[in-house]
Motif scaffolding. Structure first.
Motif: not given
Length: 411
Positions: A385, A402-403, A405-406, A409-411
């Motif tokens: 973050r 962003d990848q 984050y995926l 499992g962060i939304k």
């Protein structure tokens, strides 16, 4: 009166003569423009050295060869700037048979092997007998390039003459220095150590430590496994008195760097190991720091991950603790190739240090990835973050984070 009338021209005749005159002027201007246009480029022969050699024998002009690679930025810059300068164009078209040689073509590879060309760009000057008159490499301004190229035209600055002057009186420091200065820029730069050895063998022991002798050593000693390099190591304090401690240290570091990088580039692990031992004998902090970084590059190139891990575990805090760039490079290797749990915990410590030194997106992302690799997802999310906040604030591309984050499992 009759004579005067005969001299008078009819309007049609006068018009025709004026038209012819105009046509002639137009033609002359076109011819001059065409002639000038013909001189807007150097008359290069592409990849055909044999043709250039034939033309050289006929014209008695020496040959200039630029050996390049399409991917070489220095080559491309020289082509786009200096070689398009009108003064350079005129000089080379007037004085040389010019060849543009692609070093990666089959013909180019043969040419490089024949003349022992090892880098791009190389500028080689030969006569019609294929005698090596002069050579150099790298980037130049137009003025510098013309100046260097004139040396190949001057018998007194050509390599064969400088070599004969040196051999006629090996004890002469000035002739030695002139020869070394030309050699070290040339395709025969690997001969410089031999020249220094010959020269030093003629010098009285009580006259070895002079400013001119240091200059000769600085110009000519470039290999680790030589008596001359050992001589520098054994007499650092003596040479420091006629040069300076910094210059002596810089020369030692330069020789170490040059020798070990040569082993690295050829993936010569045996030669690297031997030269590494010689380098460590210098007992200089800067050399030890350099060897640490080169060790890592060598192990990465050879994919020797156990040695990479061992070296970093032993030496990161000693040689990279204030260098966040090196730490980040190391942690990236750990993320990708190292799976030992204890080693990864050490890498986390290093990554935290990198964040302390430079609280950047790169440092935070490396730390996040290390935590993720050690199954500490909660902490990984915290640093992920933070990374995204930095990237967003800077207006940078968020695709990588962003990848990640995926992946987390962060939304």
């Amino acid at each position: 009166m009759q004579f005067y009338k005969e001299l008078q021209l009819s309007p049609n005749s006068l018009s025709m003569k004026i038209s012819i005159k105009h046509i002639f002027i137009i033609f002359l201007l076109f011819f001059v423009s065409f002639a000038k246009a013909q001189k807007t480029t150097i008359n290069f022969i592409e990849n055909d050295y044999k043709l250039a050699l034939e033309q050289s024998k006929t014209s008695k002009k020496p040959i200039f060869v630029m050996v390049y690679a399409t991917w070489c930025p220095h080559c491309n810059k020289m082509k786009a700037t200096v070689l398009k300068d009108p003064a350079v164009i005129d000089f080379f078209n007037a004085n040389y048979i010019n060849v543009m040689m692609d070093g990666e073509s089959p013909t180019g590879k043969d040419f490089m092997k024949k003349f022992r060309v090892t880098s791009f760009p190389t500028f080689l000057y030969l006569n019609e007998k294929e005698t090596h008159l002069y050579s150099t490499g790298g980037e130049f301004t137009s003025e510098e390039f013309i100046s260097e190229s004139k040396k190949a035209l001057n018998p007194n600055t050509q390599l064969p003459y400088l070599e004969s002057q040196f051999n006629d009186d090996i004890r002469n420091s000035e002739s030695c220095l002139l020869y070394l200065n030309a050699l070290r820029k040339s395709i025969d730069r690997d001969k410089t150590d031999e020249i220094v050895a010959k020269y030093l063998s003629t010098q009285p022991k009580d006259q070895l430590f002079t400013a001119i002798n240091w200059k000769i050593i600085a110009f000519g000693v470039n290999k680790l496994n030589t008596k001359e390099f050992d001589f520098i190591l054994d007499h650092q304090s003596d040479f420091a008195k006629v040069a300076s401690p910094k210059r002596v240290e810089a020369k030692i570091v330069s020789v170490v760097n040059q020798s070990l990088k040569h082993n690295m580039e050829s993936l010569d692990s045996i030669g690297y190991s031997k030269n590494r031992i010689l380098a460590k004998n210098s007992n200089l902090t800067k050399v030890d720091s350099l060897v640490f970084k080169l060790d890592l590059q060598m192990y990465e190139a050879c994919k020797c991950w156990d040695k990479y891990k061992q070296t970093t575990l032993e030496s990161v805090q000693k040689w990279a603790w204030s260098d966040y760039k090196t730490i980040n490079e190391i942690t990236k290797i750990y993320i990708q190739y190292i799976n030992d749990k204890e080693a990864l915990q050490s890498a986390i410590t290093w990554a935290k240090r990198s964040v302390e030194l430079n609280d950047s997106a790169e440092s935070n992302l490396s730390l996040a990835r290390l935590y993720n690799k050690t199954k500490d997802k909660k902490t990984a999310i915290t640093y992920a973050r933070k990374t995204k906040n930095i990237i967003t604030a800077m207006g940078w591309d968020t695709k990588e984070i962003d990848q990640f984050y995926l992946d987390l499992g962060i939304k």
